[in-house]
Scaffold this active site. Structure first.
Site, PDB file in Angstrom:
ATOM      1  CB  SER A  39      -0.889  -0.021   1.127  1.00 33.50           C
ATOM      2  OG  SER A  39      -0.355  -0.132   2.464  1.00 33.50           O
ATOM      3  CG  ASP A 270      -2.753   6.133   7.355  1.00 31.76           C
ATOM      4  OD1 ASP A 270      -1.738   5.991   7.582  1.00 31.76           O
ATOM      5  OD2 ASP A 270      -3.364   5.615   6.449  1.00 31.76           O
ATOM      6  CG  HIS A 273      -0.406   4.070   4.511  1.00 34.04           C
ATOM      7  ND1 HIS A 273      -1.640   3.762   5.096  1.00 34.04           N
ATOM      8  CD2 HIS A 273      -0.085   3.189   3.962  1.00 34.04           C
ATOM      9  CE1 HIS A 273      -1.688   2.670   4.796  1.00 34.04           C
ATOM     10  NE2 HIS A 273      -1.004   1.972   4.112  1.00 34.04           N
TER      11      HIS A 273
END
Ligand SMILES: *[C@@H]1O[C@H](CO)[C@@H](O)[C@H](O)[C@H]1NC(C)=O
Ligand SMILES: *[C@@H]1O[C@H](CO)[C@@H](O)[C@H](O)[C@H]1NC(C)=O
Ligand SMILES: *[C@@H]1O[C@H](CO)[C@@H](O)[C@H](O)[C@H]1NC(C)=O
Ligand SMILES: *[C@@H]1O[C@H](CO)[C@@H](O)[C@H](O)[C@H]1NC(C)=O
Length: 296
Positions: A39, A270, A273
């Protein structure tokens, strides 16, 4: 220019092309980027398969800074791969193999409560998997390979939150990061660098570059002001209810979480990330700075 992203490990293996960020350089040296990673570099595949486990990435505030909407990127805006595409002077295809390994360590450390001693023996296996993936691409004819190392895990807010210690000497006095986890990331990176050296000998026709994500980002934590991170480097822009503004139960995007006014003043988006601003600095360090060897 097209970015092909292949996301695997935690995420299903899928392919999309993405033209949402136009290439500005007429001197492009590479025509496309093929990315294999998690991600940290996914530009939308995980969302395309329904984002199981992280449905928040389908909604604002994800995407608010650059796109004005959620694109499936796990940040407020663009990722390292977006900036490499925009900024680089590229001609053939560039294969970005990673970042890989983050999730393989996140699961035992964050969800299974494993110790560093327990996870350390996994590192050579993860490196072998990265080398296998890189080898398979070279065998298929790929020439320009960028293989990134890991970011400093000890500065990741999910780690800091999980491993709160009353022993101040567990924390770096300047950065506030957990030194033992940063050492773990360095160990992963050192084994990767050594394995890539062996791979270069085996495939002298390939151009195998190591991207030092650790080196390109550790400055955020030592000198946050130099990067404009006045909101802090070990505080999440989006989240809530925890010492680092991170709490899995108020994860960014769930009801009750809050988002900072200006994400560009934070390194962490967050808690897991990074922000677009942080990714931009990392990409700049890779493309123009000393953090890719040999250079891009
Ligand atoms: C924003 O994204 C959502 C889903 O990702 C989509 O349904 C919506 O139409 C988009 N809105 C705009 C203004 O693009
Ligand atoms: C790497 O590839 C070799 C040869 O195909 C295989 O034996 C090994 O299990 C693979 N390792 C990993 C970690 O996938
Ligand atoms: C605190 O941590 C340091 C290094 O991690 C260790 O040497 C020391 O014994 C610890 N102190 C206590 C009281 O646990
Ligand atoms: C996370 O939030 C829950 C619910 O508000 C709270 O009970 C818990 O103490 C918080 N965790 C941390 C690390 O602050």
């Amino acid at each position: 220019m097209k970015i092909q992203v292949f996301v695997f490990l935690l995420f299903p293996f899928v392919t999309v092309s993405d033209d949402s960020v136009p290439s500005r350089s007429p001197y492009a040296k590479y025509e496309s980027i093929f990315n294999f990673g998690d991600s940290l570099s996914d530009t939308g595949n995980y969302l395309a398969v329904g984002a199981p486990g992280l449905p928040q990435i389908a909604h604002l505030p994800y995407g608010e800074t650059f796109f004005g909407n959620a694109t499936g990127r796990a940040s407020d805006g663009r990722l390292i791969v977006d900036f490499i595409e925009c900024d680089s002077y590229f001609k053939k295809s560039l294969f970005l193999v990673g970042e890989i390994g983050g999730n393989d360590y996140n699961i035992p450390f964050l969800f299974l409560g494993a110790s560093i001693e327990q996870v350390r023996p996994l590192v050579p296996l993860i490196i072998e998997a990265i080398i296998n993936a890189t080898t398979a691409l070279i065998e298929e004819g790929a020439v320009n390979m960028v293989v990134p190392g890991n970011l400093p895990a000890g500065c990741v807010l999910a780690y800091l939150t999980r491993f709160q210690s009353s022993n101040q000497s567990d924390y770096n006095r300047i950065t506030g990061c957990v030194d033992a986890f940063n050492e773990f990331s360095k160990y992963h990176n050192q084994l990767l660098v050594e394995a890539l050296e062996t791979l270069r000998e085996k495939y002298p026709q390939a151009r195998i570059m190591y991207a030092d994500y650790y080196g390109a980002s550790i400055g955020f934590y030592y000198t946050p002001k130099l990067y404009g991170f006045s909101g802090g480097s070990i505080t999440a822009c989006c989240g809530g209810r925890g010492p680092y503004n991170f709490n899995i139960s108020s994860f960014c995007g769930v009801p009750g979480s809050t988002v900072c006014k200006d994400p560009s003043t934070f390194a962490s988006w967050d808690g897991v990330h990074w922000t677009e601003a942080a990714y931009r600095y990392i990409a700049k360090g890779l493309v123009y700075g000393p953090f890719t060897s040999p250079p891009l």
